[in-house]
Scaffold this motif. Structure first.
Motif, PDB file in Angstrom:
ATOM      1  N   VAL A 197      -5.732   2.588   4.166  1.00 14.47           N
ATOM      2  CA  VAL A 197      -4.293   2.786   3.976  1.00 14.47           C
ATOM      3  C   VAL A 197      -3.638   1.498   3.506  1.00 14.47           C
ATOM      4  CG1 VAL A 197      -2.151   3.309   5.167  1.00 14.47           C
ATOM      5  CG2 VAL A 197      -4.156   4.691   5.601  1.00 14.47           C
ATOM      6  N   GLU A 198      -4.014   0.390   4.156  1.00 11.95           N
ATOM      7  CA  GLU A 198      -3.421  -0.894   3.752  1.00 11.95           C
ATOM      8  C   GLU A 198      -3.802  -1.241   2.319  1.00 11.95           C
ATOM      9  OE1 GLU A 198      -2.884  -3.773   6.806  1.00 11.95           O
ATOM     10  OE2 GLU A 198      -1.654  -1.994   7.188  1.00 11.95           O
ATOM     11  N   GLN A 288       5.537   7.832   1.224  1.00  9.14           N
ATOM     12  CA  GLN A 288       5.810   8.475   2.514  1.00  9.14           C
ATOM     13  C   GLN A 288       4.514   8.851   3.214  1.00  9.14           C
ATOM     14  OE1 GLN A 288       8.770   8.784   3.977  1.00  9.14           O
ATOM     15  NE2 GLN A 288       9.631   7.693   2.249  1.00  9.14           N
ATOM     16  N   ASP A 289       3.529   9.329   2.441  1.00  8.32           N
ATOM     17  CA  ASP A 289       2.266   9.726   3.056  1.00  8.32           C
ATOM     18  C   ASP A 289       1.545   8.523   3.661  1.00  8.32           C
ATOM     19  OD1 ASP A 289       2.603  12.347   2.534  1.00  8.32           O
ATOM     20  OD2 ASP A 289       1.584  12.301   0.616  1.00  8.32           O
ATOM     21  N   LEU A 290       1.611   7.402   2.949  1.00  2.91           N
ATOM     22  CA  LEU A 290       1.000   6.188   3.508  1.00  2.91           C
ATOM     23  C   LEU A 290       1.697   5.806   4.810  1.00  2.91           C
ATOM     24  CD1 LEU A 290       0.572   4.165   0.237  1.00  2.91           C
ATOM     25  CD2 LEU A 290      -1.260   4.870   1.726  1.00  2.91           C
ATOM     26  N   TYR A 291       3.011   5.960   4.820  1.00  2.00           N
ATOM     27  CA  TYR A 291       3.793   5.623   6.005  1.00  2.00           C
ATOM     28  C   TYR A 291       3.428   6.564   7.162  1.00  2.00           C
ATOM     29  CZ  TYR A 291       8.028   4.763   8.740  1.00  2.00           C
ATOM     30  OH  TYR A 291       8.903   4.472   9.737  1.00  2.00           O
ATOM     31  N   ILE A 292       3.275   7.868   6.845  1.00  2.00           N
ATOM     32  CA  ILE A 292       2.908   8.832   7.883  1.00  2.00           C
ATOM     33  C   ILE A 292       1.545   8.491   8.470  1.00  2.00           C
ATOM     34  CG2 ILE A 292       2.266  11.239   8.278  1.00  2.00           C
ATOM     35  CD1 ILE A 292       4.368  12.027   6.254  1.00  2.00           C
ATOM     36  N   GLU A 294       0.130   5.622   8.636  1.00  4.82           N
ATOM     37  CA  GLU A 294       0.280   4.432   9.480  1.00  4.82           C
ATOM     38  C   GLU A 294       0.799   4.803  10.860  1.00  4.82           C
ATOM     39  OE1 GLU A 294       2.747   1.587   7.632  1.00  4.82           O
ATOM     40  OE2 GLU A 294       1.060   0.473   6.808  1.00  4.82           O
ATOM     41  N   GLN A 295       1.813   5.683  10.866  1.00  6.14           N
ATOM     42  CA  GLN A 295       2.371   6.105  12.160  1.00  6.14           C
ATOM     43  C   GLN A 295       1.327   6.815  13.002  1.00  6.14           C
ATOM     44  OE1 GLN A 295       6.202   8.182  12.124  1.00  6.14           O
ATOM     45  NE2 GLN A 295       6.345   7.522  10.008  1.00  6.14           N
ATOM     46  N   LEU A 296       0.548   7.686  12.331  1.00  7.18           N
ATOM     47  CA  LEU A 296      -0.478   8.427  13.064  1.00  7.18           C
ATOM     48  C   LEU A 296      -1.496   7.477  13.666  1.00  7.18           C
ATOM     49  CD1 LEU A 296      -1.069  11.401  10.645  1.00  7.18           C
ATOM     50  CD2 LEU A 296      -0.420  11.602  13.017  1.00  7.18           C
ATOM     51  N   LEU A 297      -1.855   6.429  12.903  1.00  6.33           N
ATOM     52  CA  LEU A 297      -2.836   5.479  13.414  1.00  6.33           C
ATOM     53  C   LEU A 297      -2.248   4.664  14.547  1.00  6.33           C
ATOM     54  CD1 LEU A 297      -4.459   4.443  10.078  1.00  6.33           C
ATOM     55  CD2 LEU A 297      -5.631   5.462  12.024  1.00  6.33           C
TER      56      LEU A 297
END
Lengths: 394, 187, 200
Positions: A197-198, A288-292, A294-297
């Motif tokens: 993701v990063e 937004q998907d990358l952000y989601i 990240e939140q999930l992780l």
């Protein structure tokens, strides 16, 4: 003989330059576009051309029709997972999930927390890998091959993660009614996902420079294939294509499922409704998907079982849900993907009907948008609508 | 699922509707169209049963709140000799999904087209016609769509279409899925 | 056909068995093996493994393989997945458009025996009856490594002369044509083109 269609000014201007405009009889020809074409992928359009302009377009799908809905009636509930995921090839987790959600609703299962987390993560990963695939197709269509090469390479990172999680690269057969098929391999996998993701996040700037903020993209897509809000709603346009016309409809917000109510994300909306707006909406959604993810992780997978505890699951081939029917839908990168499952109490579904977003994007919408387009714009319109032929054919 | 279940008189119907946005939506629509029966299934899912002859009127009314026609699903109830046609509607403004169900006899399967309300219905109706043989009056493009003319004539998603015997007839020798004793099919 | 006489005794067909060609045959084989151009016609689901194959991770361009839009200039036809009768018509037309020598690689279980769609009414069960397959890769779906292996196999077969599908197709044209006509009905080539003109 003078051609009445040549405007008077033009004729006079030509005379002033000692030229004579030859009358051109209006002549149309048929052009068979696809399926042997890079842009269409198993999909054919018959174009009636007037010079370089499309006068009329007739869509001819069906090259991928395998009769899934009939086949699903012949196979037990759990076997169908291995079949139905082939409906959407670039994003094969979506058909698995809609079918599983519908069966869960019929049976009345509460999917365990851990399974819900895994399903959400898998869906988001599938979305990102499908975005990468879309960038590749779109980049190749407008001649920006470098973006395509990068995107295909970055997609491989997700393929590797999927392989470790599920055992398959493209077809995962992972989400099943009642939960998921197996557990997360371990913390290493989560760390790898975070790294990926990063990594993709750091590469978004490159994509901006080469594709989304590029003069070529703007020139090729601005004002091409315009549709307005009213047209979009009447034609059941969903997903990024609808959001590019100013309607903030996202299944994840409006009919929330899984962990999405707890997650913080925005629904990007643009008003123009042309190809450029569709491209840019996709670019914002990627963020937004990358952000989601990240939140999930950050949330981390909750502990507990990854499959629902039910005695009926001991004998899977004879698993019988009660009578009933359910409609479930999720937000895929292409739009609103839905499944309608009817059970009559036997061990095979009585009817499975899948609603693919391209059923509207790829037939009536495409035929309307292609009217008056230039031949060179046909692939651009096809790719910005993100038309996926297997959805239409099934 | 079962139509007889919902055949209750109007007073009971009204008391059953919950006081939520879905309940109010159903109540408003039923008030305009007394021939339809409506109920709330769960959060964000409502259901209507409409007689086939009034389906066009009802959908025209419903299109004011339900802007999008997501799909037209057909279920073939062979024993009852009926097709159940389910119009899946979605309301963007309310966030509610509606099933609008109607039943038509299998032998004389005819319905009016809803292309004038939602142009996208053309595709859905072509598909329903191809797979089940339902004739949508007013749709000019009914005919082979996804299938070749030979399969189209069979209307393959009907329950009385026997797929195995058809495949055996067409592909013959290629169709080999016997087990080692050559007696049973292996799936 | 009076025009045919201009071509001399060859009847307009180049016979590769002629002595002059045999002399250079090893060179031709090497050249064919090292520059396989693929028709960009991805049928079925296997098309999704083509981009990874063509890009950084698996990169088949290092073997001289390249996707090419025009069937006239292509050597290799990848059947990447199940084949429906509607697609098979296009496959046959595209295959016949390709110049000899041409090679055909079937990708996945479905072209071999129908795969998961073994009982589907709209999937062709045994592709080898309609067009000659040189190499078939089993699996659903085959990993890019398996496809690379299949391509290496076809290269080996070109070198040894075993990849003779195009010769088989020419010699047994009656057999293939009979099977095709049995599936689609007589005169399908003409009918298919005319079917759409009514709509336009």
């Amino acid at each position: 003989m003078t051609n009445p269609e040549v405007p008077k000014e033009l004729r006079e201007e030509a005379k002033g330059h000692d030229m004579y405009l030859h009358p051109i009889a209006k002549d149309t020809y048929e052009l068979f576009f696809g399926p042997q074409h890079m842009a269409t992928e198993n999909f054919s359009i018959i174009l009636k051309m007037d010079g370089n302009r499309v006068e009329k377009a007739i869509v001819n799908p069906g090259f991928l029709h395998r009769g899934f809905e009939k086949l699903a009636e012949q196979r037990p509930y759990f076997t169908n997972i291995a079949l139905l995921l082939r409906i959407c090839v670039p994003e094969s987790d979506v058909p698995e999930n809609i079918y599983s959600m519908a069966v869960d609703e019929i049976v009345g299962w509460e999917v365990p927390e851990r399974a819900v987390w895994i399903r959400t993560t898998v869906l988001e990963m599938a979305r990102l890998s499908a975005w990468m695939f879309w960038i590749m197709g779109f980049g190749n269509e407008i001649g920006l091959y470098t973006a395509g090469q990068w995107a295909a390479a970055y997609r491989e990172r997700f393929m590797r993660l999927f392989e470790e999680l599920t055992g398959g690269r493209v077809y995962h057969i992972y989400t099943v009614p009642g939960g998921v098929r197996r557990d997360i391999p371990g913390d290493r996998w989560l760390r790898q996902l975070r790294d990926t993701v990063e990594y993709i996040k750091s590469k978004m700037k490159d994509f901006d420079e080469i594709l989304f903020d590029n003069y070529i993209t703007f020139e090729r897509t601005e004002g091409v294939g315009v549709m307005d809000r009213r047209f979009a709603l009447k034609h059941a346009v969903t997903g990024p294509n609808l959001r590019a016309t100013g309607v903030p409809y996202d299944v994840r917000k409006d009919d929330p499922y899984y962990l999405y109510p707890e997650l913080d994300f925005e629904v990007p909306v643009l008003k123009e409704g042309d190809s450029l707006a569709r491209v840019l909406v996709r670019r914002y959604e990627m963020e937004q998907d990358l952000y989601i993810l990240e939140q999930l992780l950050d949330m981390g997978p909750p502990s507990g079982p990854y499959m629902v505890q039910d005695a009926r699951l001991k004998a899977l081939p004879r698993f019988k849900p009660p009578k009933g029917d359910a409609y479930a839908h999720v937000e895929s990168t292409k739009g609103d993907f839905g499944a309608y499952v009817v059970s009559n109490g036997t061990h095979k579904p009585y009817r499975v009907h899948v609603r693919g977003p391209s059923q509207s994007h790829g037939v009536t919408v495409l035929e309307e948008l292609l009217k008056g387009a230039r031949l060179a714009d046909v692939p651009v319109i096809l790719k910005t609508l993100d038309n996926c032929p297997p959805d239409i054919d099934r | 699922m079962d139509m007889n279940e919902n055949k209750t008189n109007e007073k009971v119907e009204e008391t059953r509707l919950p006081d939520t946005k879905e309940g109010k939506l159903v109540k408003a629509l039923i008030g305009k169209a007394p021939y339809a029966e409506g109920s709330v299934r769960r959060e964000r899912r409502v259901e209507f049963h409409v007689p086939a002859e009034r389906i066009h009127d009802f959908l025209e009314l419903a299109s004011e709140t339900f802007e999008m026609l997501m799909q037209i699903s057909v279920v073939d109830w062979l024993k009852e000799g009926e097709f159940e046609v389910v119009y899946q509607l979605w309301s963007v403004s309310e966030g509610v999904h509606a099933f609008v169900r109607t039943r038509i006899p299998r032998e004389d399967a005819k319905l009016p087209t809803v292309m004038d309300i939602w142009p996208v219905a053309e595709t859905y109706e072509r598909e329903a016609h191809e797979f089940f043989g339902i004739i949508f009056k007013g749709n000019p493009r009914l005919g082979p769509f996804l299938l070749e003319p030979r399969e189209y004539e069979k209307h393959p998603l009907r329950k009385d279409f026997n797929m195995l015997s058809y495949v055996k007839a067409i592909y013959g020798d290629d169709f080999d899925r016997y087990d080692e004793s050559k007696t049973n099919y292996v799936i | 056909m009076d025009e045919r006489k201009d071509f001399g005794e060859n009847d307009g067909v180049i016979h590769y068995e002629l002595q002059e060609f045999k002399l250079f045959e090893p060179l031709f084989k090497w050249a064919r093996k090292k520059s396989l151009w693929i028709v960009a016609f991805c049928t079925g689901c296997g098309g999704i493994e083509m981009p990874p194959l063509a890009t950084a991770r698996y990169d088949f361009e290092r073997f001289g393989i390249m996707p090419n839009p025009a069937p006239r200039m292509a050597d290799l036809f990848l059947i990447t997945g199940y084949v429906t009768p509607k697609t098979l018509k296009r496959i046959i037309i595209t295959y016949e458009m390709m110049q000899d020598p041409k090679y055909l690689l079937a990708h996945g279980s479905c072209p071999i025996n129908g795969g998961v769609y073994w009982d589907s009414y709209n999937v062709v069960k045994q592709l080898d009856k309609y067009i000659p397959i040189d190499v078939a890769i089993a699996g659903c779906m085959p990993r890019p490594e398996a496809v690379m292996d299949g391509i290496m196999e076809i290269m080996r077969k070109i070198e040894t002369g075993e990849a003779d599908g195009w010769k088989r197709y020419r010699e047994n044209y009656e057999y293939y044509r009979r099977n095709q006509d049995k599936l689609f009905g007589e005169g399908w080539r003409e009918k298919e083109a005319k079917r759409w003109l009514a709509w336009i």
